[in-house]
Write an enzyme that holds these catalytic residues in place. Structure first.
Site, PDB file in Angstrom:
ATOM      1  N   GLU A   1       7.687   0.955   5.277  1.00 40.31           N
ATOM      2  CA  GLU A   1       6.933   0.025   6.040  1.00 40.31           C
ATOM      3  C   GLU A   1       7.235  -1.536   5.261  1.00 40.31           C
ATOM      4  OE1 GLU A   1       2.813   0.165   6.441  1.00 40.31           O
ATOM      5  OE2 GLU A   1       2.693  -1.245   8.059  1.00 40.31           O
TER       6      GLU A   1
ATOM      7  N   HIS B   1       3.926   7.067   3.988  1.00 39.98           N
ATOM      8  CA  HIS B   1       4.966   5.883   3.717  1.00 39.98           C
ATOM      9  C   HIS B   1       4.276   5.013   2.548  1.00 39.98           C
ATOM     10  CE1 HIS B   1       2.027   4.103   6.806  1.00 39.98           C
ATOM     11  NE2 HIS B   1       2.254   3.212   6.143  1.00 39.98           N
TER      12      HIS B   1
ATOM     13  N   HIS C   1       0.750  -1.330   0.011  1.00 42.09           N
ATOM     14  CA  HIS C   1      -0.056  -0.050  -0.061  1.00 42.09           C
ATOM     15  C   HIS C   1       0.782   1.229   0.043  1.00 42.09           C
ATOM     16  CE1 HIS C   1       0.383  -0.976   4.295  1.00 42.09           C
ATOM     17  NE2 HIS C   1       0.525   0.451   4.492  1.00 42.09           N
TER      18      HIS C   1
HETATM   19 CO    CO Z   1       1.074   1.218   6.345  1.00 40.90          CO
END
Ligand code: CO
Length: 134
Positions: A130, A79, A7
């Protein structure tokens, strides 16, 4: 080592307004908000055919996203999340390469119920990364 883009996270000052933009203006499939107290955020996931968008909004006084929004009042990309097969092996490889893993290096359970880690943006071209074990 890294796999698919899981994502892209966008920090938003007004979660309801951001949901309306993705649901109504862009016509995307938007999920219900989820509080993530351990991460200091409320998140809303949006399904795209090839990845997801994660809207992130501060939850609680110590939210790391609050500082980001103080610097970026209109919101912005916060992020990106890459998938890895083995998060402990990925962490060990990154630490050996000199990368900084945030939060002491122990994976936390993320929004999908899977282990996640965050990597220092200064080691990754200014982008907070991440990693999620899938
Ligand atoms: Co995230």
């Amino acid at each position: 080592m890294i796999g698919r883009l899981n994502h892209v996270a966008i920090a938003v000052p007004d979660l309801d307004a951001a949901v309306a933009v993705y649901r109504d203006t862009l016509g995307a499939r938007v999920h219900d908000p989820q509080d993530q107290p351990e991460h200091g955020v409320t998140v809303v996931f949006i399904d795209l055919p090839n990845t997801k968008i994660e809207l992130v909004h501060p939850l609680g006084a110590a939210s790391p996203v609050a500082a980001f929004l103080a610097r970026n009042p209109a919101g912005g990309i916060h992020h990106i999340c890459y998938e890895v097969a083995d998060i402990a092996a990925a962490r060990d490889r990154l630490v050996a390469a000199g990368a900084r893993v945030l939060g002491g290096g122990e994976p936390k359970i993320g929004a999908h119920g899977k282990p996640v880690l965050f990597l220092h943006p200064k080691d990754f071209n200014g982008c907070l990364v991440e990693l999620e074990q899938v």
